[in-house]
Design a protein around this motif. Sequence first.
Motif, mmCIF file in Angstrom:
data_model
loop_
_atom_site.group_PDB
_atom_site.id
_atom_site.type_symbol
_atom_site.label_atom_id
_atom_site.label_comp_id
_atom_site.label_asym_id
_atom_site.label_seq_id
_atom_site.Cartn_x
_atom_site.Cartn_y
_atom_site.Cartn_z
ATOM 1 N N ARG A 1 0.763 -1.151 0.295
ATOM 2 C CA ARG A 1 0.158 0.006 0.103
ATOM 3 C C ARG A 1 0.862 1.259 -0.127
ATOM 4 N NH1 ARG A 1 -2.189 -1.109 4.357
ATOM 5 N NH2 ARG A 1 -3.898 -2.259 3.538
ATOM 6 N N SER B 1 2.096 5.047 0.736
ATOM 7 C CA SER B 1 1.879 5.930 1.926
ATOM 8 C C SER B 1 1.826 7.428 1.188
ATOM 9 C CB SER B 1 2.955 5.828 2.823
ATOM 10 O OG SER B 1 4.458 6.287 2.088
ATOM 11 N N LEU C 1 7.373 3.636 3.427
ATOM 12 C CA LEU C 1 6.210 3.047 3.575
ATOM 13 C C LEU C 1 5.768 3.004 5.084
ATOM 14 C CD1 LEU C 1 6.834 0.327 0.916
ATOM 15 C CD2 LEU C 1 5.533 2.445 0.660
ATOM 16 N N CYS D 1 2.101 -2.638 5.481
ATOM 17 C CA CYS D 1 1.722 -2.168 4.307
ATOM 18 C C CYS D 1 1.451 -3.270 3.194
ATOM 19 C CB CYS D 1 2.653 -0.969 3.744
ATOM 20 S SG CYS D 1 4.346 -1.632 3.360
#
Length: 421
Positions: free
Chosen positions: A243, A245, A309, A313
Motif C-alpha cells: 500500500r 503511503s 512506507l 503495508c
Amino acid sequence: MSDSRRAALPPWFRPPPPAAFPGHALIIGAGIAGAATAAALIRRGWRVTVAERHGHVAAGASGNPAGIHMPRIVAGCSPERDFHAAAFRHGIAELARLGQAVTRQACGVLQLCAGERQVRQRDAALRSGFLPPDMMRPVGPAEASELAGIPIAGTSIDCQSLWFPQGGWIEPGSLCRALLAGAKVRTGIAVTALRHDGKLWHAHDSLEPADAVILANGIDARMFEQSAWLPLSPRRGQISMVRASERSSRQRCVVSHDGYIIRATSGEHVIGATFDHVEDVIPANRQYAVAADDARNLAQLETRFPGLLDPDCVLGGRASLRAMTTDHLPLTGPVPLVGRFVEDFAGLRHGRLERTFGEAVCHPGLWVIAGLGARGLVTAPLAGELLAAQISGGPWPVGAETAAALHPARFLVRDLKRSKI
C-alpha cells in the motif's frame, strides 16, 4: 542474413536453411518469449498456434502485475553488450507499434548503485557508449531526487545514478496479449512429448501437426527428449504488492536499487524481488508466495528508503520461476542433435581448424527461445525477431557475432574446447 553472412559464422553456429515458404508453427508457452516469437512469425506470413499448459496466457513470470522496462547494463565491448543495448532500443520501437494495447507507463527508470562493483560497471558503461545520452545518462543526487519525487541520499555510492528516460513499467500480461493478436491460442494443453514423422511435428492429439515447433516454455523447455540437455537453471522470484503511503505516493518514476519500487497505481506499489536457487525439477514446481519473502522485500526497501512506507503495508505477493543461463543471454536458435553435435565437433577438444568441420545437424524445424531471466520484457521482442528471421529467412536484426552468442549450442562448444565433454 545473406548466404555469405551465414557462411561467415563458425559451422557449429550456422542455422539450418530457412523454410521455403511460411507454414504452420506451434509455439509451446504463452509467456513473453512465446508471444514475441508468435508476433514476429505472423508478420512473416506464418500460421501460429500457441499451446499453453495453464488456463490463461502469461501464467508464469509474465503474469506479474508490473515489471520494469530497463536494459541490463553491460560494460566494455562484447556481443552481450550489443544484444542488451539493441534489445532495449528494439523494445521501445515495438511498444510504440503496439500503442495503447499495452498497459504501461514510460515514466522513466532511475537506477541507483548498490555497491562499488555497480559503480565501476556504471562508469564503464558510460565510457563505452552503451546507449546514447537521450536513452541513458548520469544524474547527481539533487536531480535524482527531483526525477524520483522521493529523496535520494547523496552518499558516495549514490552520487551519480543512471537515468533511463524512455524506461518505465509494463503490465506483462497486456504485452503478451497484444503480441498474440493473430495467433491461435490454446490454453489448458500440456505438451509432454514431441515426435517428428520426417515431415511434420506432432505434439498433442488436439493440436494440428506443425512444420516448426518453438520451445518457449521457460525452464520446462527441457521437458522433451530432444531438448533435455539445454543449459537452463531455475531461480525463484517473489514480488510484493504494498500500500502506498503519503510519502511514497509522490514517487514519479521507477526506482531500481538492490531491489526496486514501481510508482504507485491505484494506491499500490510493486516492490521486489527475491532471486533464489530452488530445486531443479521437470516439470517445474508451482511457486507460492510466502510471508517471509514479502518481509525480505520490504526490509530491502526500508534499508534504502527508511520510513518511505507505513508499517503493515504488505497486501500480498506473487512468486514464479525464471529460467537462467550462466552468461545472462537467452538461448535463441535451432536445437542441435546433442549426441551428433558432440561427435561431429569432437575435434574442438584438440584445436582442429574451423574450416575442416561440416555444419551442425539439428532437429528439423525445432527451435528454442528460453533463458530470458529477469529481463524478458526487454529481451524477448528482439530474440523473437531473430528467431523468426532464422526460421523464415530475410535480414537478421542482429549481427552474426551476436547471433552466435545467443546460439543454444554455445555451451556445448565451450565445453568441447575445454575438454569437459
